[in-house]
Motif scaffolding. Structure first.
Motif, PDB file in Angstrom:
ATOM      1  N   TYR A   1      -6.059  39.376   4.160  1.00  0.00           N
ATOM      2  CA  TYR A   1      -7.520  39.067   3.723  1.00  0.00           C
ATOM      3  C   TYR A   1      -8.659  39.542   4.714  1.00  0.00           C
ATOM      4  O   TYR A   1      -8.383  39.591   6.025  1.00  0.00           O
ATOM      5  CB  TYR A   1      -7.783  37.585   3.600  1.00  0.00           C
ATOM      6  N   PRO A   2      -9.732  40.032   4.230  1.00  0.00           N
ATOM      7  CA  PRO A   2     -10.957  40.538   5.004  1.00  0.00           C
ATOM      8  C   PRO A   2     -11.522  39.294   5.604  1.00  0.00           C
ATOM      9  O   PRO A   2     -11.325  38.209   5.175  1.00  0.00           O
ATOM     10  CB  PRO A   2     -11.712  41.500   4.118  1.00  0.00           C
TER      11      PRO A   2
ATOM     12  N   ASN B   1     -17.100  46.158  10.909  1.00  0.00           N
ATOM     13  CA  ASN B   1     -16.277  45.892   9.732  1.00  0.00           C
ATOM     14  C   ASN B   1     -16.805  44.809   8.939  1.00  0.00           C
ATOM     15  O   ASN B   1     -17.128  44.674   7.922  1.00  0.00           O
ATOM     16  CB  ASN B   1     -14.754  45.773   9.779  1.00  0.00           C
TER      17      ASN B   1
ATOM     18  N   ARG C   1     -11.595  35.638   4.830  1.00  0.00           N
ATOM     19  CA  ARG C   1     -10.120  35.172   5.369  1.00  0.00           C
ATOM     20  C   ARG C   1     -10.095  33.684   5.336  1.00  0.00           C
ATOM     21  O   ARG C   1      -8.938  33.372   4.745  1.00  0.00           O
ATOM     22  CB  ARG C   1      -9.935  35.899   6.823  1.00  0.00           C
TER      23      ARG C   1
ATOM     24  N   GLU D   1     -18.771  44.267   5.444  1.00  0.00           N
ATOM     25  CA  GLU D   1     -18.495  43.175   4.548  1.00  0.00           C
ATOM     26  C   GLU D   1     -19.756  42.341   3.909  1.00  0.00           C
ATOM     27  O   GLU D   1     -20.196  42.107   2.742  1.00  0.00           O
ATOM     28  CB  GLU D   1     -17.480  42.087   4.935  1.00  0.00           C
TER      29      GLU D   1
ATOM     30  N   ARG E   1      -5.109  40.692  -3.871  1.00  0.00           N
ATOM     31  CA  ARG E   1      -4.733  40.118  -2.566  1.00  0.00           C
ATOM     32  C   ARG E   1      -4.611  38.692  -2.608  1.00  0.00           C
ATOM     33  O   ARG E   1      -3.724  38.166  -2.128  1.00  0.00           O
ATOM     34  CB  ARG E   1      -5.841  40.853  -1.494  1.00  0.00           C
TER      35      ARG E   1
ATOM     36  N   GLN F   1      -7.944  48.964  -0.123  1.00  0.00           N
ATOM     37  CA  GLN F   1      -8.915  49.404  -1.015  1.00  0.00           C
ATOM     38  C   GLN F   1      -8.722  51.034  -1.209  1.00  0.00           C
ATOM     39  O   GLN F   1      -9.476  51.525  -2.011  1.00  0.00           O
ATOM     40  CB  GLN F   1     -10.294  49.358   0.030  1.00  0.00           C
TER      41      GLN F   1
ATOM     42  N   ASP G   1      -7.188  45.966   5.630  1.00  0.00           N
ATOM     43  CA  ASP G   1      -8.356  46.009   4.673  1.00  0.00           C
ATOM     44  C   ASP G   1      -8.629  47.278   4.035  1.00  0.00           C
ATOM     45  O   ASP G   1      -8.688  47.266   2.684  1.00  0.00           O
ATOM     46  CB  ASP G   1      -9.587  45.489   5.631  1.00  0.00           C
TER      47      ASP G   1
ATOM     48  N   GLU H   1      -8.627  45.409  10.067  1.00  0.00           N
ATOM     49  CA  GLU H   1      -9.481  45.872   9.595  1.00  0.00           C
ATOM     50  C   GLU H   1      -8.736  47.300   8.996  1.00  0.00           C
ATOM     51  O   GLU H   1      -9.253  47.702   7.779  1.00  0.00           O
ATOM     52  CB  GLU H   1     -10.508  46.281  10.583  1.00  0.00           C
TER      53      GLU H   1
END
Length: 644
Positions: A409-410, A252, A414, A256, A275, A488, A484, A481
Motif C-alpha cells: 500500500y502507498p 512521493n 497505508r 499522493e 491492492r 500503477q 507503488d 515507493e
C-alpha cells in the motif's frame, strides 16, 4: 554471505535495522504465545473442573461445552478484529511507536483480567481486551518494520514477525506441558501471567527506538524524519544517501497528497481496489490453510483421535513451526515472494489430503462418540504429515502473508489499508475458531467431521496456489515507493512482475526541484522557462539557489567522525514540505504521460525531467514545453539516480 549481499548503491548500517525489526517483533510473540496457551488451558483437567458450568465430556468428567469453548477461543479474534480496524487511529494520530506502546498496555489489561478470573464471564472479557491489544499490534508492528527496514532485507525483517509468533506458540506449549498436571490455579495462571513479561519488555524497549521516518513525513516534520532515518541507517543527517532517500519519500507522499485526502472508502475506489482486495484475500487464504485449527484445538483434537500424550505432540508441532521459520526468513529476499507462496501452497495441499485420508480410513467411532484407532502406524504417519504441513506453512504462507501486505500500500493509505487487510485476517480467524467445535465434535447439532476437516483445508490450499499465480506481484528488492509505481503500471500481469523495473524517481520530478530551491540557500541563475512555482517565487523576490549535493557514487568517503548536523538545512527542508499545496508544480501538469493511475513513461519522461542539481554545480533547469529547454548537454549532464 550471499543471502545478505548488500547492493552496491546501499549505504548505512544494516545491523541496527535488523535489531529494530527483531525487537519490535515481540508484538508477534504476544499473539503466538496467547494462541498456544489457550489450546492447552482449555484441555487442562483442573481448569475444566473449576470453570465447568455442569457440562461433562464423553467420559463423564467436568468440562466446558463446545459452545463455551467456541466463545472462549474465538473472542480473542473478535477483539483483534476491532483492534486491527482501530489501529489507524493510533498509527496516524500519535505515531507508530507510541501506538505500539499503548497497544501493549491494553493487552496487559486483558491478561490481568484472565489471571484474576474464577469464572467464564471475566475470563472471556479478559481475552477480548487481550485480543484488542493483539489486533492493534498485528497492524502496527509490520507497519513499523516495513517503514524502517532497508528495501533489500525488508522481507526478512517483516518475516521475523511470523517467526516471533512461532516462538510464542512453542514457548506456550513448553509452559503448558510443565504446568498442566498441577492441581491448583497455578496450572493456568502461570502460563497466562507470563505474557506480562513479553509485553513489558516491548513497552520498555520502544521508548528507546525512533519513530518511523515515513510517519514523520506524513506529519510534515522533515527535521525529525531526517534525524530518524539517519539514526536507523547510522549515518549523518547530511549524508547524501539520507537526503536522497528522504527526498524520494517526501516527493512521493506530496504526489499522493495532490490526489486528495484519504478515507477508508478511498481504499475501495478505482486505483486502490485491486491492492485492497489482494491484501484481504491473501489474509483470508492464510487462515483457511487450517494452521490455527491445529494450534487452537490441536491438543483436544489429538486427544480425541487416540493420541496418548497430546501435550507432547503439540510441543513437537510448535518446535517444527519455529525450526522451519528460522531459515525461511533469510531467503525471502533471495528467492522472492511468488515462488515460495506457490510451492508452499502445493506442499500444504498434499499434506492435508494425506492426513484426511489416513484419519478417515484408519479410525472408527463408538455410539457415544469415542474415537477408536484401527491402525496405530497410520496415526503416527498422520502426525508426520501434520508436521510437514506446519513446516511448509511456517516457511512460506505464515510469514509471507504479513510481508506482502506490509508492502502493498502507498503511504497515504497505508495504515488504513493495512488495518483492513489485518482485520480481514482476524475476522476469518474468529470464524474458524468459533465454528471448528461445531464442525469437528460429535453430538446433536454438530457435523462430526473429525479428520475429514483436513479435506476442507487442503482444498483451500489449492485456491492459494491459483490466487498467487494470478494476483500476487513480485516485490523483492523494490522500495515501497517503487512498489507503488509497479502497481500503477497499466497492463502489468502478476506472472510478469519479476521482470518489471522502476522507470521514474519521484525526487527527479519538478516538484523535487522546487523543493530543493526552497530548502537551500544561495543565488544561482534562474532558468528561462521555470516551473510555475519557481516563477511565483521569483516574482516575489525569493529565488533561492540549488547547491551542489555530492553524488554518493562518486563523492569521496568520509574518514573519521561525520560532520555535525546542519539544523538550518533540516528546517529548510521542513519548511519546504509544509509549503501550501498550490505552490507546487506536479509532474502531471507538465507531462501528459503521467496521471493518477499510470506511471510516467520512461521514454517520455526523460525528455522532460530536469537534469541533476545533485551532481553538478548548475542551477536546476526548467521544465519547459520544449524538451530541449530541460534536456541534457555536455555542460548539463543527465540526472544520476541514487539507486533507490
Amino acid at each position: 554471505m550471499m543471502l545478505f549481499k548488500r547492493p552496491p548503491d546501499e549505504k548505512g548500517s544494516v545491523w541496527f535495522s535488523v535489531v529494530i525489526g527483531v525487537f519490535v517483533a515481540f508484538g508477534g510473540l504476544l499473539f503466538g504465545y496467547d494462541t498456544g496457551t489457550i489450546s492447552g488451558v482449555i484441555a487442562m483437567k483442573y481448569w475444566n473442573e473449576h470453570f465447568s458450568t455442569g457440562y461433562t465430556d464423553a467420559d463423564g468428567n467436568p468440562a466446558i461445552s463446545p459452545s463455551q469453548a467456541s466463545l472462549i477461543v474465538s473472542i480473542l479474534s473478535g477483539g483483534t478484529f476491532v483492534g486491527a480496524l482501530a489501529s489507524p487511529l493510533l498509527a496516524d494520530k500519535i505515531g507508530r511507536r507510541w501506538g505500539i506502546i499503548i497497544s501493549s498496555w491494553i493487552f496487559n489489561f486483558g491478561v490481568t483480567m484472565q489471571v484474576i478470573s474464577v469464572a467464564i464471564p471475566l475470563f472471556v472479557a479478559g481475552r477480548f481486551f487481550a485480543g484488542l491489544g493483539v489486533g492493534l499490534l498485528s497492524a502496527l508492528v509490520p507497519l513499523y518494520q516495513s517503514e524502517t527496514a532497508p528495501k533489500w532485507i525488508r522481507g526478512m525483517i517483516v518475516g521475523v514477525y511470523q517467526l516471533a509468533i512461532t516462538i510464542g506458540i512453542l514457548f506456550a506449549a513448553i509452559v503448558n506441558n510443565g504446568t498442566h498436571k498441577r492441581q491448583d490455579t497455578g496450572s493456568y495462571r502461570i502460563p497466562i501471567a507470563l505474557q506480562w513479561l513479553f509485553s513489558l519488555t516491548l513497552i520498555i524497549g520502544m521508548h528507546f527506538l525512533p519513530e518511523t521516518p515515513r510517519y514523520c513525513v506524513k506529519r510534515g516534520d522533515m527535521t525529525r524524519a531526517t534525524r530518524a532515518l539517519a539514526k536507523i541507517r547510522r549515518l549523518s543527517p547530511n549524508d547524501p544517501a539520507i537526503l536522497a532517500e528522504m527526498e524520494e519519500i517526501r516527493a512521493n507522499y506530496q504526489y499522493e497528497l495532490s490526489l486528495g485526502n484519504s478515507s477508508y472508502l478511498d481504499c475501495f475506489r478505482t486505483g486502490m481496489l485491486k491492492r485492497m482486495l489482494t491484501g484481504m484475500v491473501l489474509q483470508i487464504l492464510q487462515q483457511l490453510t487450517g494452521v490455527n485449527f491445529i494450534f487452537y484445538y490441536g491438543t483436544q483434537f489429538f486427544e480425541n483421535s487416540g493420541i496418548s500424550n497430546s501435550f507432547l505432540i503439540t510441543m513437537i508441532l510448535a518446535t517444527v513451526n519455529v525450526l522451519s521459520t528460522v531459515p525461511a526468513v533469510f531467503v525471502f529476499d533471495k528467492f522472492g515472494r511468488r515462488p515460495l507462496l506457490l510451492w508452499g501452497g502445493v506442499a500444504m495441499h498434499v499434506c492435508h489430503f494425506i492426513v484426511a485420508t489416513l484419519g478417515t480410513a484408519t479410525t472408527g467411532q463408538t455410539a457415544t462418540g469415542v474415537i477408536t484407532v484401527l491402525n496405530v502406524a497410520a496415526q503416527k504417519a498422520s502426525i508426520t504429515f501434520v508436521c510437514l504441513f506446519i513446516a511448509a506453512f511456517a516457511a512460506t504462507w505464515g510469514p509471507l502473508a504479513w510481508v506482502v501486505t506490509s508492502e502493498l500500500y502507498p503511504l497515504k493509505h497505508r495504515s488504513q489499508m493495512l488495518s483492513i487487510s489485518t482485520a480481514t485476517n482476524w475476522i476469518v480467524n474468529w470464524a474458524i475458531a468459533y465454528s471448528t467445535p461445531y464442525l469437528v465434535n460429535y453430538g446433536p447439532g454438530y457435523a462430526n467431521l473429525q479428520s475429514k476437516i483436513f479435506f476442507i483445508w487442503g482444498t483451500a490450499c489449492m485456491l492459494c496456489v491459483v490466487f498467487v499465480y494470478f494476483y500476487i506481484y513480485e516485490t523483492k528488492g523494490l522500495s515501497l515507493e517503487e512498489i507503488d509505481e509497479m502497481y500503477q503500471t497499466p497492463g502489468l500481469k502478476a506472472k510478469d512482475s519479476s521482470k518489471w523495473r522502476p522507470s521514474v524517481h519521484f525526487r527527479e520530478t519538478p516538484l523535487t526541484e522546487v523543493t530543493y530551491n526552497k530548502a537551500t540557500t544561495g543565488s544561482p541563475t534562474q532558468p528561462e522557462n521555470a516551473p510555475v512555482a519557481e516563477t511565483m517565487e521569483r516574482a516575489e523576490g525569493q529565488a533561492p539557489a540549488v547547491p551542489t549535493l555530492p553524488n554518493p557514487t562518486t563523492a569521496p568517503m568520509m574518514i573519521g567522525s561525520p560532520p555535525s548536523e546542519n539544523d538550518d538545512v533540516l528546517k529548510a527542508l521542513q519548511d519546504a514540505v509544509l509549503r501550501p499545496t498550490g505552490a507546487f508544480t506536479h509532474p502531471a501538469t507538465q507531462n501528459p504521460a503521467w496521471n493518477s493511475h499510470s506511471p510516467l513513461s520512461a521514454k517520455t519522461a526523460l525528455s522532460n525531467l530536469p537534469s541533476s542539481s545533485l551532481s553538478t554545480n548548475k542551477s536546476a533547469p526548467s521544465l519547459g514545453a520544449n524538451p530541449k529547454d530541460g534536456g541534457t548537454s555536455p555542460s548539463n549532464p543527465p540526472r544520476r539516480s541514487f539507486g533507490r
